[in-house]
Design a protein around this motif. Structure first.
Motif, PDB file in Angstrom:
ATOM      1  N   UNK A   1      -1.369  -3.341  -5.956  1.00  0.00           N
ATOM      2  CA  UNK A   1      -0.311  -3.661  -5.007  1.00  0.00           C
ATOM      3  C   UNK A   1      -0.695  -3.391  -3.561  1.00  0.00           C
ATOM      4  N   UNK A   2      -1.795  -2.692  -3.320  1.00  0.00           N
ATOM      5  CA  UNK A   2      -2.221  -2.466  -1.939  1.00  0.00           C
ATOM      6  C   UNK A   2      -2.784  -1.092  -1.662  1.00  0.00           C
TER       7      UNK A   2
ATOM      8  N   UNK B   1      -6.209 -10.960   3.249  1.00  0.00           N
ATOM      9  CA  UNK B   1      -4.992 -10.354   3.786  1.00  0.00           C
ATOM     10  C   UNK B   1      -4.384  -9.403   2.750  1.00  0.00           C
ATOM     11  N   UNK B   2      -5.112  -8.319   2.486  1.00  0.00           N
ATOM     12  CA  UNK B   2      -4.684  -7.347   1.481  1.00  0.00           C
ATOM     13  C   UNK B   2      -5.248  -5.985   1.866  1.00  0.00           C
ATOM     14  N   UNK B   3      -4.457  -4.940   1.798  1.00  0.00           N
ATOM     15  CA  UNK B   3      -4.919  -3.616   2.261  1.00  0.00           C
ATOM     16  C   UNK B   3      -6.167  -3.092   1.563  1.00  0.00           C
TER      17      UNK B   3
ATOM     18  N   UNK C   1      14.884  -5.775   1.424  1.00  0.00           N
ATOM     19  CA  UNK C   1      13.608  -6.417   1.737  1.00  0.00           C
ATOM     20  C   UNK C   1      12.527  -5.349   1.722  1.00  0.00           C
ATOM     21  N   UNK C   2      11.477  -5.583   0.941  1.00  0.00           N
ATOM     22  CA  UNK C   2      10.367  -4.632   0.857  1.00  0.00           C
ATOM     23  C   UNK C   2       9.072  -5.256   1.338  1.00  0.00           C
ATOM     24  N   UNK C   3       8.360  -4.525   2.198  1.00  0.00           N
ATOM     25  CA  UNK C   3       7.037  -4.957   2.666  1.00  0.00           C
ATOM     26  C   UNK C   3       6.010  -3.913   2.242  1.00  0.00           C
TER      27      UNK C   3
ATOM     28  N   UNK D   1       0.424   3.230   2.077  1.00  0.00           N
ATOM     29  CA  UNK D   1       0.680   4.271   3.073  1.00  0.00           C
ATOM     30  C   UNK D   1       0.611   3.699   4.494  1.00  0.00           C
ATOM     31  N   UNK D   2       1.602   4.058   5.289  1.00  0.00           N
ATOM     32  CA  UNK D   2       1.697   3.672   6.706  1.00  0.00           C
ATOM     33  C   UNK D   2       2.061   2.198   6.902  1.00  0.00           C
TER      34      UNK D   2
END
Length: 499
Positions: free
Chosen positions: A12-13, A38-40, A191-193, A198-199
């Motif tokens: 998930x990131x 475009x993914x952490x 709404x979740x981003x 973290x951060x």
């Protein structure tokens, strides 16, 4: 032979959630492809020395997501097919490979056909983080929807609902409009981003109407609508209507509704149909909405009675209608074409005949006049009978011939009256006259039912003008002479022309 193609999930990131097995697969691969940078997690992969190629350029080059996924699958199959045997190509996707990854679905379908060995290694899905960060248990009832193809018919308020793929403000706006077909504008959504990152994580509660006014939508955004089992939110659903009618007919329901049969409700169905027609004539949308509901109730009650007998239910009715609409519109759902309404009608009639053949009925052996409901209003039935006869050439050539026939029928009716013919004979002559008048309507392209309806309405308006005028004079139609009423009738005609 070809290389092995392995699809892995990047989670998930949060880089800490990457499994050791997936990291080792990425390090050992002969080539690594990622759906997007475009993914952490991509920063962590770079720090581990893992070199990769992304498909980000396809999103800009192609017009739609399906085209992008098709291109990704084709490229990966091509690369694996041309790579040395025994090598391994890894395709890394955000989240879990089996959650909202259309390209992976295409690979699962096509790799066996191409002789390519396909392996899939799961990763942490954004669902895992959603369950934790948003605090709900999917066992209570849960649905996952794709914002890019969401439809109001999919929405079930009694389930926890997650909507993924909310990439941008436009998609958020489309999602909002869809949700507002079921939920009120003030309904609170979440709404979740970047959940769990973290951060970067952000969780915001907003009224539905503000959904597309938020900023920050991207690849890691989702919308969550908590489950709500109140009846209010289900009032706009067909399932709730079915449930209510079932309750009304149940032993604990309404005594009147329980006693009804097809026969006892027959007149109600006819009355409700005519009340809908009245709202159409009045051009009254609010009243029409109400009367259409009353007509729908009749359909629901008749279907519910058959459901209780086990013969069919209203969903069978809907299925049959859907099948019929698709089958009879080959110019929409098939390979035929229709340039205008006349061609479309020809297709419809052709498919109706084909339906009969499939049911073992031979259309050529049926009467030309078959298929007209027995209990249609007589004027409407006469019109349909004449139309069917006309299709095989049994018709007048000229409208003047129709008018001559009307005069002939008037003379015959007059003769029957003058000679004192029986009431039955006079009635039959009147029927002939009405039938001939119906032919005239058809020749001038008018629906006789509608024509008579308009005349009825005109008569009511003029007669009410007489009543109101006499009332202003302090008298009534009962106390007035025919001459006075006729004069007022002519006044009403003049006013009609002037208005």
């Amino acid at each position: 032979m070809s290389a092995i193609l392995t699809v892995v999930g990047l989670g998930s990131g949060n880089p800490d959630r990457l499994t050791l097995g997936i990291v080792n697969k990425l390090k050992a691969a002969s080539a690594v492809y990622v759906r997007t940078r475009e993914h952490p997690v991509m920063t962590a992969l770079s720090e581990l020395g893992i070199v990769s190629q992304s498909f980000d350029g396809l999103y800009e080059a192609l017009a739609s997501f399906p085209e992008v996924y098709e291109a990704i699958a084709s490229r990966l199959i091509e690369e694996a097919g041309s790579a040395p045997q025994g090598t391994e190509i890894v395709y890394a996707v955000p989240g879990h490979p089996m959650v909202a990854e259309s390209a992976v679905s295409l690979l699962r379908e096509r790799c066996p056909q191409a002789g390519i060995e396909l392996n899939i290694l799961g990763g942490e899905s954004f669902l895992d983080e959603a369950f934790v960060r948003l605090g709900f248990d999917p066992i209570e009832g849960f649905q996952l929807l794709d914002a890019s193809g969401i439809r109001s018919s999919q929405l079930q308020p009694e389930l926890h609902t997650l909507i993924g793929q909310v990439y941008d403000t436009f998609t958020a706006s489309e999602t909002k409009l869809c949700l507002m077909e079921i939920y009120p504008p003030e309904y609170e959504v979440v709404v979740g981003h970047a959940l769990g990152v973290e951060a970067e994580e952000s969780i915001v509660k907003v009224p539905l109407y503000e959904l597309d006014r938020l900023s920050g939508f991207g690849n890691l955004s989702l919308v969550y609508i908590p489950a709500n089992r109140s009846a209010d939110l289900r009032q706009r659903t067909f399932a709730r209507l079915h449930e209510i009618v079932d309750i009304l007919r149940s032993p604990e329901g309404c005594p009147w509704d329980r006693e009804q049969t097809h026969e006892s409700l027959r007149k109600n169905l006819i009355e409700e149909t005519y009340e809908v027609l009245e709202t159409i004539d009045e051009d009254d949308p609010d009243h029409m909405k109400e009367e259409l509901g009353d007509l729908l109730l009749q359909i629901m009650l008749h279907s519910q009675m058959e459901e209780e007998l086990g013969t069919f239910n209203v969903y069978d009715v809907i299925e049959g209608l859907n099948d019929k609409l698709i089958f009879r519109h080959p110019h929409v759902f098939g390979d035929k074409s229709a340039g205008d309404a006349e061609e479309a009608l020809q297709n419809w009639e052709g498919m109706k005949a084909e339906e009969k053949r499939r049911k073992g009925v031979k259309p050529e052996e049926l009467s030309v006049l078959s298929g007209i409901p027995r209990d249609l209003p007589a004027l409407m039935k006469a019109y349909k009978l004449q139309k069917k006869a006309s299709k095989v050439g049994f018709d007048w050539d000229d409208p003047r011939e129709v008018l001559a026939k009307i005069r002939e029928e008037v003379d015959e009716l007059e003769e029957a009256i003058d000679t004192g013919a029986s009431a039955e004979e006079q009635m039959l002559e009147l029927g002939d006259l009405l039938f001939a008048a119906t032919n005239a309507a058809r020749f001038i392209g008018a629906d006789p039912e509608e024509a008579l309806t308009r005349t009825n309405r005109k008569f009511v308006q003029r007669f009410q003008y007489i009543e109101q005028s006499l009332q202003r004079q302090g008298t009534t139609v009962q106390d007035s002479s025919l001459e006075v009423m006729e004069a007022l009738w002519q006044e009403a005609k003049v006013l009609e022309r002037e208005s």
